[in-house]
Design an enzyme around this catalytic site. Structure first.
Site, PDB file in Angstrom:
ATOM      1  CB  ILE A  85       4.978  -1.473  -6.134  1.00 13.36           C
ATOM      2  CG1 ILE A  85       5.260   0.021  -6.063  1.00 13.36           C
ATOM      3  CG2 ILE A  85       4.443  -1.998  -4.795  1.00 13.36           C
ATOM      4  CD1 ILE A  85       3.995   0.883  -6.037  1.00 13.36           C
ATOM      5  CB  CYS A  86       7.152  -6.827  -5.398  1.00 10.72           C
ATOM      6  SG  CYS A  86       6.794  -8.575  -5.505  1.00 10.72           S
ATOM      7  CG  LEU A  87       0.519  -4.752  -3.755  1.00 10.04           C
ATOM      8  CD1 LEU A  87       0.779  -5.217  -2.326  1.00 10.04           C
ATOM      9  CD2 LEU A  87       0.022  -3.309  -3.739  1.00 10.04           C
TER      10      LEU A  87
END
Length: 148
Positions: A85-87
């Protein structure tokens, strides 16, 4: 406070006040390995789906963020085929003041409002930006196929 005490406190807080449409808890007796589920938000192409995530807390938690991955396949510009996840709060914007509950809520928000300007999957981000209807149709299809 040791990492195990902090994780136990978060588990107890989650039990008392669970975030909407999310649940999480340890896998077996391992306090450092959790499974979570997120219901696809009703105002998103993921509505009706249940998405599972794997959570690994580092031994120096909360000074380092938990590692959170989707184990359910999902079509999204900020989540790749490995479930990464790109967070920002899972990386450079992490703060010890954050909790797993806030992380899960941020992931829910990401499902409703993708961030195509910081994509993990540029091809999906491109479709999101240029043909939103096609993006939503594919996301709905994947949700039916993998998350229902």
């Amino acid at each position: 406070m040791s990492s195990s005490k902090r994780i136990a406190k978060e588990l107890s807080d989650l039990g008392r006040d669970p975030p909407a449409s999310c649940s999480a808890g340890p896998v077996g007796d391992d306090l450092y390995h959790w499974q979570a589920s997120i219901m696809g938000p009703s105002d998103s192409p993921y509505a009706g789906g249940v998405f599972f995530l794997s959570i690994h807390f580092p031994t120096d938690y909360p000074f380092k963020p938990p590692k959170v991955n989707f184990t359910t396949k999902i079509y999204h510009p900020n989540i790749n085929s490995s479930g990464n996840i790109c967070l920002d709060i899972l990386k450079d914007q992490w703060s010890p003041a954050l909790t797993l509950s806030k992380v899960l809520l941020s992931i829910c928000s990401l499902l409703t409002d993708a961030n195509p300007d910081d994509p993990l999957v540029p091809e999906i981000a491109q479709i999101y930006k240029t043909d939103k209807a096609k993006y939503e149709a594919t996301a709905k299809e994947w949700t039916k196929k993998y998350a229902v």
